[in-house]
Write an enzyme that holds these catalytic residues in place. Structure first.
Site, PDB file in Angstrom:
ATOM      1  N   GLU A  59       0.827  -1.212   0.000  1.00 17.30           N
ATOM      2  CA  GLU A  59       0.000   0.000   0.000  1.00 17.30           C
ATOM      3  C   GLU A  59       0.861   1.262   0.000  1.00 17.30           C
ATOM      4  OE1 GLU A  59      -0.120  -2.642   2.140  1.00 17.30           O
ATOM      5  OE2 GLU A  59      -2.002  -2.579   3.258  1.00 17.30           O
ATOM      6  N   CYS A  87      -2.882  -2.099   7.577  1.00 18.91           N
ATOM      7  CA  CYS A  87      -2.444  -1.963   8.966  1.00 18.91           C
ATOM      8  C   CYS A  87      -2.580  -0.493   9.391  1.00 18.91           C
ATOM      9  CB  CYS A  87      -0.989  -2.426   9.077  1.00 18.91           C
ATOM     10  SG  CYS A  87       0.191  -1.288   8.302  1.00 18.91           S
ATOM     11  N   CYS A  90      -0.505   1.916   7.105  1.00 20.29           N
ATOM     12  CA  CYS A  90      -1.050   2.088   5.759  1.00 20.29           C
ATOM     13  C   CYS A  90      -2.390   2.814   5.780  1.00 20.29           C
ATOM     14  CB  CYS A  90      -1.170   0.730   5.079  1.00 20.29           C
ATOM     15  SG  CYS A  90       0.447  -0.033   4.797  1.00 20.29           S
TER      16      CYS A  90
END
Length: 155
Positions: A59, A87, A90
Site C-alpha cells: 500500500e 495496517c 497504511c
C-alpha cells in the site's frame, strides 16, 4: 476496470511477492471516480524483506508511486485496491493522502485498521475519512496468506 478486476491485478502482485518470499500482499491504485472506467496508475507488492525497509508495504509503495505520477501528495479521486486489510501505518497513509476509498480482500483481525481491529479510515475525528469496501475476492486473498504462513511455520 471494476473492483473485481482490479483485485485480480492486486492478487497478481501478491503472487510476485510470494515468489520473492515476501508476505503475499499486492496493491493497485486506481484513478477515477467510476470504477468501470478508472485507470491503474500504480501497482506494487510487499518489499520489506527485499529492501530491508519496514515501511515497504504494498500500500505504501503504491501510494508513493501514485503521488509521484499525480505530482501531488493529495490523491483525491483515487481508490486503493489491496489484498489484505491495511495496517495502522497504511490506513494512516490513506487518510493523510486523501485517498477516496480502499477496497480490500481479506480482513486482518490482528492488525487491520479499516474496521477489524481499528477503524482509522472511518474515524470522524481525523481530517479525512476513507470509504471502505471489504471482502472483494476475499477467499483468494486469504488463501495466499494462509498458505504462505503455513509453509513458514513448517519450515
Amino acid at each position: 476496470m471494476d473492483y473485481e478486476a482490479a483485485m485480480g491485478v492486486a492478487l497478481a502482485e501478491a503472487r510476485i511477492a510470494l515468489e520473492l518470499n515476501e508476505v503475499p500482499v499486492g496493491a493497485v491504485l486506481l484513478f477515477g471516480q467510476d470504477p468501470q472506467v478508472a485507470k491503474v496508475i500504480a501497482r506494487r507488492h510487499n518489499e520489506r524483506e527485499t529492501t530491508a525497509d519496514p515501511t515497504a508495504h504494498a500500500e505504501m509503495l503504491a501510494i508513493r508511486d501514485g503521488a509521484e505520477i499525480m505530482g501531488s501528495w493529495r490523491l483525491a479521486g483515487t481508490t486503493l485496491v489491496v489484498t489484505l486489510e491495511p495496517c495502522p501505518m497504511c490506513a494512516g497513509a490513506l487518510v493523510a493522502a486523501r485517498v477516496d476509498r480502499v477496497v480490500f480482500g481479506a480482513a486482518d483481525p490482528r492488525g487491520g485498521s479499516c474496521g477489524s481491529l481499528y477503524n482509522l479510515c472511518g474515524d470522524p475525528r481525523l481530517n479525512h475519512e476513507v470509504e471502505v469496501i471489504a471482502g472483494v475476492r476475499e477467499s483468494e486473498a486469504a488463501q495466499l496468506l494462509t498458505g504462505f504462513f503455513s509453509r513458514k511455520r513448517s519450515d
